[in-house]
Design a protein around this motif. Structure first.
Motif, PDB file in Angstrom:
ATOM      1  N   PHE A 149       4.950   2.958  -7.139  1.00  0.00           N
ATOM      2  CA  PHE A 149       5.973   2.923  -6.094  1.00  0.00           C
ATOM      3  C   PHE A 149       5.344   2.668  -4.726  1.00  0.00           C
ATOM      4  O   PHE A 149       5.873   1.910  -3.907  1.00  0.00           O
ATOM      5  CB  PHE A 149       6.764   4.233  -6.067  1.00  0.00           C
ATOM      6  CG  PHE A 149       7.812   4.341  -7.133  1.00  0.00           C
ATOM      7  CD1 PHE A 149       8.684   3.284  -7.382  1.00  0.00           C
ATOM      8  CD2 PHE A 149       7.937   5.497  -7.887  1.00  0.00           C
ATOM      9  CE1 PHE A 149       9.658   3.382  -8.364  1.00  0.00           C
ATOM     10  CE2 PHE A 149       8.905   5.605  -8.873  1.00  0.00           C
ATOM     11  CZ  PHE A 149       9.766   4.534  -9.125  1.00  0.00           C
ATOM     12  N   LYS A 150       4.195   3.304  -4.457  1.00  0.00           N
ATOM     13  CA  LYS A 150       3.520   3.090  -3.173  1.00  0.00           C
ATOM     14  C   LYS A 150       3.013   1.660  -3.067  1.00  0.00           C
ATOM     15  O   LYS A 150       3.143   1.021  -2.010  1.00  0.00           O
ATOM     16  CB  LYS A 150       2.360   4.074  -3.006  1.00  0.00           C
ATOM     17  CG  LYS A 150       1.682   3.953  -1.647  1.00  0.00           C
ATOM     18  CD  LYS A 150       0.597   5.004  -1.441  1.00  0.00           C
ATOM     19  CE  LYS A 150      -0.038   4.869  -0.063  1.00  0.00           C
ATOM     20  NZ  LYS A 150      -1.107   5.877   0.156  1.00  0.00           N
ATOM     21  N   ALA A 151       2.435   1.132  -4.164  1.00  0.00           N
ATOM     22  CA  ALA A 151       1.954  -0.251  -4.150  1.00  0.00           C
ATOM     23  C   ALA A 151       3.102  -1.213  -3.906  1.00  0.00           C
ATOM     24  O   ALA A 151       2.976  -2.163  -3.121  1.00  0.00           O
ATOM     25  CB  ALA A 151       1.253  -0.569  -5.471  1.00  0.00           C
ATOM     26  N   ARG A 152       4.233  -0.968  -4.566  1.00  0.00           N
ATOM     27  CA  ARG A 152       5.395  -1.843  -4.374  1.00  0.00           C
ATOM     28  C   ARG A 152       5.833  -1.856  -2.917  1.00  0.00           C
ATOM     29  O   ARG A 152       6.143  -2.914  -2.351  1.00  0.00           O
ATOM     30  CB  ARG A 152       6.543  -1.397  -5.282  1.00  0.00           C
ATOM     31  CG  ARG A 152       7.749  -2.324  -5.250  1.00  0.00           C
ATOM     32  CD  ARG A 152       8.814  -1.899  -6.250  1.00  0.00           C
ATOM     33  NE  ARG A 152       9.402  -0.607  -5.905  1.00  0.00           N
ATOM     34  CZ  ARG A 152      10.371  -0.027  -6.617  1.00  0.00           C
ATOM     35  NH1 ARG A 152      10.839  -0.621  -7.715  1.00  0.00           N
ATOM     36  NH2 ARG A 152      10.857   1.141  -6.246  1.00  0.00           N
ATOM     37  N   MET A 153       5.864  -0.676  -2.284  1.00  0.00           N
ATOM     38  CA  MET A 153       6.241  -0.606  -0.877  1.00  0.00           C
ATOM     39  C   MET A 153       5.260  -1.392  -0.007  1.00  0.00           C
ATOM     40  O   MET A 153       5.661  -2.133   0.902  1.00  0.00           O
ATOM     41  CB  MET A 153       6.277   0.852  -0.429  1.00  0.00           C
ATOM     42  CG  MET A 153       6.606   1.030   1.058  1.00  0.00           C
ATOM     43  SD  MET A 153       6.352   2.732   1.622  1.00  0.00           S
ATOM     44  CE  MET A 153       4.559   2.854   1.495  1.00  0.00           C
ATOM     45  N   LEU A 154       3.950  -1.265  -0.296  1.00  0.00           N
ATOM     46  CA  LEU A 154       2.945  -1.973   0.496  1.00  0.00           C
ATOM     47  C   LEU A 154       3.068  -3.481   0.343  1.00  0.00           C
ATOM     48  O   LEU A 154       2.919  -4.229   1.323  1.00  0.00           O
ATOM     49  CB  LEU A 154       1.546  -1.507   0.091  1.00  0.00           C
ATOM     50  CG  LEU A 154       1.169  -0.088   0.525  1.00  0.00           C
ATOM     51  CD1 LEU A 154      -0.117   0.361  -0.169  1.00  0.00           C
ATOM     52  CD2 LEU A 154       0.999  -0.012   2.040  1.00  0.00           C
ATOM     53  N   TYR A 155       3.332  -3.952  -0.880  1.00  0.00           N
ATOM     54  CA  TYR A 155       3.532  -5.395  -1.074  1.00  0.00           C
ATOM     55  C   TYR A 155       4.735  -5.884  -0.265  1.00  0.00           C
ATOM     56  O   TYR A 155       4.691  -6.954   0.359  1.00  0.00           O
ATOM     57  CB  TYR A 155       3.731  -5.716  -2.545  1.00  0.00           C
ATOM     58  CG  TYR A 155       2.479  -5.640  -3.391  1.00  0.00           C
ATOM     59  CD1 TYR A 155       1.320  -6.338  -3.036  1.00  0.00           C
ATOM     60  CD2 TYR A 155       2.441  -4.874  -4.558  1.00  0.00           C
ATOM     61  CE1 TYR A 155       0.175  -6.275  -3.820  1.00  0.00           C
ATOM     62  CE2 TYR A 155       1.304  -4.811  -5.350  1.00  0.00           C
ATOM     63  CZ  TYR A 155       0.173  -5.499  -4.970  1.00  0.00           C
ATOM     64  OH  TYR A 155      -0.955  -5.435  -5.742  1.00  0.00           O
ATOM     65  N   TRP A 156       5.824  -5.106  -0.262  1.00  0.00           N
ATOM     66  CA  TRP A 156       7.001  -5.506   0.501  1.00  0.00           C
ATOM     67  C   TRP A 156       6.685  -5.577   1.994  1.00  0.00           C
ATOM     68  O   TRP A 156       7.159  -6.484   2.696  1.00  0.00           O
ATOM     69  CB  TRP A 156       8.150  -4.534   0.256  1.00  0.00           C
ATOM     70  CG  TRP A 156       8.964  -4.806  -0.985  1.00  0.00           C
ATOM     71  CD1 TRP A 156       9.255  -3.926  -1.984  1.00  0.00           C
ATOM     72  CD2 TRP A 156       9.611  -6.031  -1.341  1.00  0.00           C
ATOM     73  NE1 TRP A 156      10.025  -4.528  -2.948  1.00  0.00           N
ATOM     74  CE2 TRP A 156      10.269  -5.826  -2.577  1.00  0.00           C
ATOM     75  CE3 TRP A 156       9.698  -7.285  -0.742  1.00  0.00           C
ATOM     76  CZ2 TRP A 156      10.992  -6.817  -3.219  1.00  0.00           C
ATOM     77  CZ3 TRP A 156      10.424  -8.289  -1.389  1.00  0.00           C
ATOM     78  CH2 TRP A 156      11.060  -8.052  -2.604  1.00  0.00           C
ATOM     79  N   ILE A 157       5.888  -4.631   2.490  1.00  0.00           N
ATOM     80  CA  ILE A 157       5.517  -4.666   3.908  1.00  0.00           C
ATOM     81  C   ILE A 157       4.682  -5.917   4.199  1.00  0.00           C
ATOM     82  O   ILE A 157       4.883  -6.593   5.226  1.00  0.00           O
ATOM     83  CB  ILE A 157       4.748  -3.387   4.302  1.00  0.00           C
ATOM     84  CG1 ILE A 157       5.655  -2.164   4.187  1.00  0.00           C
ATOM     85  CG2 ILE A 157       4.201  -3.510   5.731  1.00  0.00           C
ATOM     86  CD1 ILE A 157       4.944  -0.840   4.401  1.00  0.00           C
ATOM     87  N   CYS A 158       3.763  -6.245   3.293  1.00  0.00           N
ATOM     88  CA  CYS A 158       2.973  -7.478   3.461  1.00  0.00           C
ATOM     89  C   CYS A 158       3.890  -8.693   3.555  1.00  0.00           C
ATOM     90  O   CYS A 158       3.685  -9.579   4.396  1.00  0.00           O
ATOM     91  CB  CYS A 158       2.016  -7.658   2.284  1.00  0.00           C
ATOM     92  SG  CYS A 158       0.648  -6.478   2.219  1.00  0.00           S
ATOM     93  N   VAL A 162       4.307 -11.496   6.332  1.00  0.00           N
ATOM     94  CA  VAL A 162       3.972 -12.894   6.003  1.00  0.00           C
ATOM     95  C   VAL A 162       4.791 -13.295   4.776  1.00  0.00           C
ATOM     96  O   VAL A 162       4.341 -13.113   3.635  1.00  0.00           O
ATOM     97  CB  VAL A 162       2.466 -13.062   5.726  1.00  0.00           C
ATOM     98  CG1 VAL A 162       2.122 -14.533   5.506  1.00  0.00           C
ATOM     99  CG2 VAL A 162       1.628 -12.477   6.851  1.00  0.00           C
ATOM    100  N   PRO A 163       5.994 -13.827   4.955  1.00  0.00           N
ATOM    101  CA  PRO A 163       6.877 -14.119   3.816  1.00  0.00           C
ATOM    102  C   PRO A 163       6.301 -15.101   2.801  1.00  0.00           C
ATOM    103  O   PRO A 163       6.685 -15.050   1.623  1.00  0.00           O
ATOM    104  CB  PRO A 163       8.130 -14.692   4.487  1.00  0.00           C
ATOM    105  CG  PRO A 163       8.119 -14.131   5.868  1.00  0.00           C
ATOM    106  CD  PRO A 163       6.669 -14.050   6.247  1.00  0.00           C
ATOM    107  N   ASP A 164       5.394 -15.972   3.220  1.00  0.00           N
ATOM    108  CA  ASP A 164       4.819 -16.963   2.303  1.00  0.00           C
ATOM    109  C   ASP A 164       3.446 -16.550   1.783  1.00  0.00           C
ATOM    110  O   ASP A 164       2.650 -17.398   1.376  1.00  0.00           O
ATOM    111  CB  ASP A 164       4.712 -18.326   2.995  1.00  0.00           C
ATOM    112  CG  ASP A 164       6.079 -18.969   3.177  1.00  0.00           C
ATOM    113  OD1 ASP A 164       7.012 -18.571   2.459  1.00  0.00           O
ATOM    114  OD2 ASP A 164       6.212 -19.854   4.048  1.00  0.00           O
ATOM    115  N   PHE A 165       3.156 -15.268   1.770  1.00  0.00           N
ATOM    116  CA  PHE A 165       1.877 -14.741   1.281  1.00  0.00           C
ATOM    117  C   PHE A 165       1.955 -14.698  -0.253  1.00  0.00           C
ATOM    118  O   PHE A 165       2.303 -13.682  -0.851  1.00  0.00           O
ATOM    119  CB  PHE A 165       1.648 -13.366   1.883  1.00  0.00           C
ATOM    120  CG  PHE A 165       0.276 -12.785   1.642  1.00  0.00           C
ATOM    121  CD1 PHE A 165      -0.761 -13.540   1.096  1.00  0.00           C
ATOM    122  CD2 PHE A 165       0.007 -11.466   1.978  1.00  0.00           C
ATOM    123  CE1 PHE A 165      -2.020 -12.998   0.885  1.00  0.00           C
ATOM    124  CE2 PHE A 165      -1.240 -10.908   1.778  1.00  0.00           C
ATOM    125  CZ  PHE A 165      -2.255 -11.676   1.224  1.00  0.00           C
ATOM    126  N   ALA A 166       1.614 -15.818  -0.878  1.00  0.00           N
ATOM    127  CA  ALA A 166       1.777 -15.959  -2.327  1.00  0.00           C
ATOM    128  C   ALA A 166       1.061 -14.872  -3.137  1.00  0.00           C
ATOM    129  O   ALA A 166       1.627 -14.350  -4.104  1.00  0.00           O
ATOM    130  CB  ALA A 166       1.339 -17.350  -2.775  1.00  0.00           C
TER     131      ALA A 166
END
Length: 286
Positions: A149-158, A162-166
């Protein structure tokens, strides 16, 4: 002659090439990424050590990818006002090939060198976003609901930054796949994982990590045949990438194609030896 039209064009071209260097960009090729701002080369996220001159030469070749870089330009850019022997350049090129693979840099005898690997240029990612991305990646091996859950939140913040951060889309997909496997919001997590992988590949069709993670999701869902077709197309464009064959080993077995899986394993071994990539067994530990 310095005043000849040919001499003028050569100098002008060299000046243009120097202006092309943009420290805000990141250059991706196979498992490697080069960050001009930090003078850093990474392979699968891990820093690769290069001497300063070898790094400078690699950057020069990458900035002119697909073009022949004359030796005269290399001397002026890498060893200005210094008397060095041809062996210095030869050794630097050899060092690059040892790290990246022999086919990455082509030689035109007596003229120069060309960087020939498929290259993706993308905007630089802010350091704080990269730090969050690395933190999210570090949480995945735990595979506990709290860590995921924490990783998912961090990915969303990334991705908000940067919306195109593949790679972050690929990481989000991988994280959601783990959540689905552990029966955490299974339907929603599976849908989000698939959407994230498709978004990552829409941004960067050659992002091998996204292909690897997506392959495992498709195998989970009984879509191994779709994964095989996608990976075979990718392998045609990147025939020396061991990670692609590592994924094929896995998914071909799901399809019952054992002979083809063994062939993929042999190809992965050849690619591993020729380009210092991870072994197929490391590739599959996803």
């Amino acid at each position: 002659m310095a005043g000849s039209p040919l001499g003028t064009r050569t100098v002008a071209k060299e000046k243009r090439n120097k202006k092309q260097i943009d420290p805000g960009k990141v250059y991706s090729f196979g498992p490697f990424e080069l960050y001009p701002a930090g003078r850093q080369l990474t392979r699968n996220g891990k820093v690769v050590s290069l001497t300063p001159k070898t790094y400078d030469l690699l950057l020069l070749l990458i900035e002119n990818a697909g073009e022949l870089v004359p030796k005269s330009m290399i001397w002026k850019s890498i060893w200005p006002d210094t008397q060095v022997e041809d062996a210095n350049l030869t050794n630097a090129i050899a060092s690059i090939r040892r790290v990246l693979g022999r086919k990455t840099v082509q030689t035109k005898p007596k003229h120069g060198y060309r960087f020939s690997a498929p290259l993706v240029r993308r905007p630089g990612t802010p350091p704080e976003t990269l730090a969050r991305f690395e933190e999210a990646n570090s949480l995945l091996p735990a595979r506990s609901p709290e860590a995921l859950f924490k990783a998912r939140m961090l990915y969303w913040i990334c991705l908000a930054d940067v919306p195109d951060f593949a790679p972050a889309w690929a990481g989000l997909g991988r994280c959601c796949r783990f959540l689905a496997k552990y029966q955490v919001e299974k339907v929603e997590s599976t849908r989000l994982a698939e959407a994230a992988f498709e978004r990552a590949l829409a941004i960067d069709p050659d992002l091998v990590s996204a292909h690897q993670f997506y392959t495992l999701l498709q195998a989970d869902r009984g879509q191994s045949n779709l994964a095989v077709a996608r990976l075979v197309r990718l392998a045609r464009h990147h025939p020396d990438d061991a990670r692609i064959y590592g994924s094929l080993i896995h998914v071909l077995r799901f399809c019952g194609l054992l002979a083809e899986s063994l062939l993929a394993q042999r190809r992965a071994g050849v690619a591993t030896r020729s380009s210092n990539q991870p072994s197929p067994h490391d590739v599959q530990s996803l």
